[in-house]
Scaffold this motif. Structure first.
Motif, mmCIF file in Angstrom:
data_model
loop_
_atom_site.group_PDB
_atom_site.id
_atom_site.type_symbol
_atom_site.label_atom_id
_atom_site.label_comp_id
_atom_site.label_asym_id
_atom_site.label_seq_id
_atom_site.Cartn_x
_atom_site.Cartn_y
_atom_site.Cartn_z
ATOM 1 N N VAL A 249 64.965 -16.838 -61.310
ATOM 2 C CA VAL A 249 64.581 -18.218 -61.014
ATOM 3 C C VAL A 249 65.109 -19.139 -62.109
ATOM 4 C CG1 VAL A 249 62.649 -19.819 -60.674
ATOM 5 C CG2 VAL A 249 62.492 -17.493 -59.786
ATOM 6 N N GLU A 250 65.503 -20.335 -61.725
ATOM 7 C CA GLU A 250 65.847 -21.354 -62.712
ATOM 8 C C GLU A 250 64.564 -22.039 -63.162
ATOM 9 O OE1 GLU A 250 69.557 -23.825 -62.480
ATOM 10 O OE2 GLU A 250 68.072 -25.374 -61.994
ATOM 11 N N THR B 126 53.672 -18.491 -72.227
ATOM 12 C CA THR B 126 54.155 -18.342 -70.857
ATOM 13 C C THR B 126 54.421 -19.683 -70.203
ATOM 14 O OG1 THR B 126 52.816 -16.347 -70.654
ATOM 15 C CG2 THR B 126 53.723 -17.254 -68.635
ATOM 16 N N ARG B 127 53.478 -20.598 -70.288
ATOM 17 C CA ARG B 127 53.624 -21.887 -69.607
ATOM 18 C C ARG B 127 54.827 -22.656 -70.131
ATOM 19 N NH1 ARG B 127 49.920 -23.282 -66.143
ATOM 20 N NH2 ARG B 127 50.576 -25.445 -66.224
ATOM 21 N N GLU B 128 55.093 -22.576 -71.432
ATOM 22 C CA GLU B 128 56.269 -23.255 -71.972
ATOM 23 C C GLU B 128 57.553 -22.596 -71.495
ATOM 24 O OE1 GLU B 128 56.607 -24.846 -75.963
ATOM 25 O OE2 GLU B 128 54.545 -24.240 -76.355
ATOM 26 N N LEU B 129 57.572 -21.267 -71.471
ATOM 27 C CA LEU B 129 58.779 -20.569 -71.041
ATOM 28 C C LEU B 129 59.079 -20.821 -69.569
ATOM 29 C CD1 LEU B 129 58.386 -17.113 -72.831
ATOM 30 C CD2 LEU B 129 60.008 -18.930 -73.402
ATOM 31 N N LEU B 130 58.057 -21.033 -68.765
ATOM 32 C CA LEU B 130 58.270 -21.263 -67.341
ATOM 33 C C LEU B 130 59.002 -22.569 -67.049
ATOM 34 C CD1 LEU B 130 54.868 -20.121 -65.779
ATOM 35 C CD2 LEU B 130 57.061 -18.947 -65.621
ATOM 36 N N VAL B 131 58.953 -23.503 -67.981
ATOM 37 C CA VAL B 131 59.577 -24.809 -67.715
ATOM 38 C C VAL B 131 60.741 -25.138 -68.639
ATOM 39 C CG1 VAL B 131 57.485 -25.764 -66.701
ATOM 40 C CG2 VAL B 131 57.881 -26.041 -69.143
ATOM 41 N N LYS B 132 60.804 -24.534 -69.829
ATOM 42 C CA LYS B 132 61.897 -24.925 -70.738
ATOM 43 C C LYS B 132 62.355 -23.775 -71.638
ATOM 44 C CE LYS B 132 58.511 -27.190 -73.799
ATOM 45 N NZ LYS B 132 58.152 -28.442 -74.495
ATOM 46 N N PRO B 133 62.871 -22.713 -71.041
ATOM 47 C CA PRO B 133 63.471 -21.668 -71.873
ATOM 48 C C PRO B 133 64.821 -22.136 -72.418
ATOM 49 C CG PRO B 133 63.867 -21.179 -69.581
ATOM 50 C CD PRO B 133 62.989 -22.412 -69.606
ATOM 51 N N LEU C 271 56.518 -21.841 -58.158
ATOM 52 C CA LEU C 271 57.193 -20.666 -57.604
ATOM 53 C C LEU C 271 57.185 -19.531 -58.613
ATOM 54 C CD1 LEU C 271 59.007 -19.038 -55.708
ATOM 55 C CD2 LEU C 271 60.968 -20.314 -56.618
ATOM 56 N N SER C 272 57.515 -19.836 -59.868
ATOM 57 C CA SER C 272 57.576 -18.801 -60.905
ATOM 58 C C SER C 272 56.208 -18.159 -61.111
ATOM 59 C CB SER C 272 58.084 -19.396 -62.220
ATOM 60 O OG SER C 272 59.401 -19.881 -62.081
ATOM 61 N N GLU C 273 55.155 -18.961 -61.144
ATOM 62 C CA GLU C 273 53.815 -18.417 -61.338
ATOM 63 C C GLU C 273 53.404 -17.549 -60.150
ATOM 64 O OE1 GLU C 273 50.812 -21.200 -62.339
ATOM 65 O OE2 GLU C 273 51.795 -21.892 -64.172
ATOM 66 N N THR C 274 53.731 -17.985 -58.942
ATOM 67 C CA THR C 274 53.387 -17.198 -57.760
ATOM 68 C C THR C 274 54.092 -15.851 -57.780
ATOM 69 O OG1 THR C 274 53.090 -19.225 -56.470
ATOM 70 C CG2 THR C 274 53.352 -17.181 -55.235
ATOM 71 N N LEU C 275 55.369 -15.850 -58.162
ATOM 72 C CA LEU C 275 56.116 -14.596 -58.256
ATOM 73 C C LEU C 275 55.547 -13.700 -59.347
ATOM 74 C CD1 LEU C 275 59.742 -15.981 -57.916
ATOM 75 C CD2 LEU C 275 58.600 -14.481 -56.281
ATOM 76 N N LEU C 276 55.216 -14.302 -60.480
ATOM 77 C CA LEU C 276 54.731 -13.522 -61.618
ATOM 78 C C LEU C 276 53.409 -12.844 -61.303
ATOM 79 C CD1 LEU C 276 55.683 -12.919 -64.516
ATOM 80 C CD2 LEU C 276 54.335 -14.872 -65.279
ATOM 81 N N PHE C 277 52.521 -13.555 -60.604
ATOM 82 C CA PHE C 277 51.203 -13.000 -60.300
ATOM 83 C C PHE C 277 51.172 -12.219 -58.995
ATOM 84 C CE2 PHE C 277 49.765 -15.919 -63.528
ATOM 85 C CZ PHE C 277 48.655 -15.286 -64.072
ATOM 86 N N GLY C 278 52.005 -12.612 -58.023
ATOM 87 C CA GLY C 278 51.873 -12.053 -56.691
ATOM 88 C C GLY C 278 52.829 -10.948 -56.322
ATOM 89 N N SER C 279 53.934 -10.816 -57.066
ATOM 90 C CA SER C 279 54.938 -9.830 -56.646
ATOM 91 C C SER C 279 54.762 -8.467 -57.300
ATOM 92 C CB SER C 279 56.347 -10.353 -56.961
ATOM 93 O OG SER C 279 56.605 -10.337 -58.354
ATOM 94 N N GLY C 280 54.108 -8.418 -58.451
ATOM 95 C CA GLY C 280 54.012 -7.153 -59.180
ATOM 96 C C GLY C 280 55.328 -6.756 -59.828
ATOM 97 N N ARG C 281 56.277 -7.683 -59.852
ATOM 98 C CA ARG C 281 57.606 -7.437 -60.399
ATOM 99 C C ARG C 281 57.908 -8.436 -61.512
ATOM 100 N NH1 ARG C 281 59.674 -2.513 -58.601
ATOM 101 N NH2 ARG C 281 59.253 -2.263 -56.374
ATOM 102 N N PRO C 282 58.827 -8.095 -62.410
ATOM 103 C CA PRO C 282 59.176 -9.040 -63.474
ATOM 104 C C PRO C 282 60.021 -10.194 -62.948
ATOM 105 C CG PRO C 282 60.554 -7.089 -63.624
ATOM 106 C CD PRO C 282 59.533 -6.813 -62.557
ATOM 107 N N LEU C 283 60.135 -11.192 -63.780
ATOM 108 C CA LEU C 283 60.850 -12.421 -63.452
ATOM 109 C C LEU C 283 61.867 -12.687 -64.554
ATOM 110 C CD1 LEU C 283 60.577 -14.812 -61.372
ATOM 111 C CD2 LEU C 283 59.087 -15.903 -63.053
ATOM 112 N N VAL C 284 63.098 -13.007 -64.174
ATOM 113 C CA VAL C 284 64.091 -13.447 -65.152
ATOM 114 C C VAL C 284 64.287 -14.941 -64.971
ATOM 115 C CG1 VAL C 284 66.480 -13.310 -65.941
ATOM 116 C CG2 VAL C 284 65.262 -11.229 -65.321
ATOM 117 N N LEU C 285 63.968 -15.697 -66.001
ATOM 118 C CA LEU C 285 64.088 -17.154 -65.981
ATOM 119 C C LEU C 285 65.377 -17.569 -66.684
ATOM 120 C CD1 LEU C 285 60.445 -17.960 -67.088
ATOM 121 C CD2 LEU C 285 61.374 -18.379 -64.810
#
Length: 273
Positions: free
Chosen positions: A118-119, A258-265, A127-141
């Motif tokens: 995800v960008e 986490t919240r900072e990384l989700l919006v500005k890595p 979207l990123s939070e839903t994937l992180l909590f709901g998919s059981g899979r990691p996320l690459v931002l």
């Protein structure tokens, strides 16, 4: 078995950028992974107005669904153009979904793959939070820039928590191809179990990695800024971090890494919960 990467592409109300498509293709190619791009056709449910209104609801619905369709077509065309001369194949998974269940459907699809890409931005945070909590899979931002570099050096944000350990395990796809690992811990943010940390470093070294021990203090910076600065200064290509080590509510109220990384890595980040 080849890794299976998932690229969820939004088509409404804000379409995904072409940049994240390019970054995802590059990441999958470098790691000999298959890439599946999910492109939804968003359907808007009918709204029955109890009172007369000047809003032409049917016209608005048609325009919104047309925008989703056109955005999906543009994304498909860009995927085709991006891989036309590479010999790389991207499978496209098209599906219909009603608003407001788009993110939940993306999360269900993500469960069938090794990770999602995800960008990171304020617009994509939900979207990123839903994937992180709901998919059981990691996320690459990815940051909203083109990132064309091999993942040779991996920085691990380590605080000894279970979420950090899970993120490290999920990063195995990349770690197996890396040549160097940095273990970054912030000593003035929370208490770090030094014996546990030393055990991790010894384990990584025993696996054959060149390991750099990085203990830093955040000082006046946020923990997120300090970790990313340390990783960038040492030329890391990927940061690995645990997502939402505290409760989601506490992170929402107090903020957090986490919240900072989700919006500005500032570099690609692998998050796992």
């Amino acid at each position: 078995m080849k890794p299976q990467f998932h690229l969820p592409l939004s088509t409404y109300p804000d379409p995904s950028s072409f940049t994240i498509v390019d970054n995802a293709i590059d990441l999958a190619r470098q790691n000999d992974a298959d890439l599946v791009a999910s492109i939804p056709q968003v359907r808007i449910p009918q709204v029955h107005q109890p009172f007369p209104t000047f809003i032409d609801v049917d016209t608005w619905r048609a325009q919104a669904e047309g925008y989703s369709r056109d955005s999906g077509t543009s994304l498909r065309e860009h995927v085709t153009d991006a891989i036309s001369e590479t010999g790389f194949e991207v499978r496209i998974h098209g599906f219909e979904v009603r608003e407001p269940f788009v993110y939940e459907r993306f999360s269900e699809i993500a469960r069938c793959h090794d990770l999602s890409i995800v960008e990171a931005s304020e617009l994509s945070r939900q979207l990123s939070e839903t994937l992180l909590f709901g998919s059981g899979r990691p996320l690459v931002l990815f940051p909203a820039t083109s990132v064309r570099s091999r993942v040779d050096t991996i920085a691990v944000g380590w605080d000894g928590s279970a979420t950090a350990a899970r993120a490290l395990s999920c990063a195995r796809i990349f770690i197996e191809r890396a040549t160097k690992v940095q273990v970054i811990s912030i000593t003035d943010d929370k208490e770090i179990d030094e014996a546990n940390r030393a055990l991790l470093i010894a384990s990584l070294k025993h696996s054959g990695f060149d390991v750099e021990d990085v203990s830093i203090q955040a000082g006046g910076e946020t923990a997120t800024a300090a970790i990313q600065s340390a990783a960038l200064e040492r030329k890391a290509d990927l940061l690995v971090a645990g997502g939402f080590g505290h409760s989601r509510l506490r992170e929402f109220i107090l903020g957090g890494v986490t919240r900072e990384l989700l919006v500005k890595p500032e570099l690609p980040v692998l998050l796992a919960h």
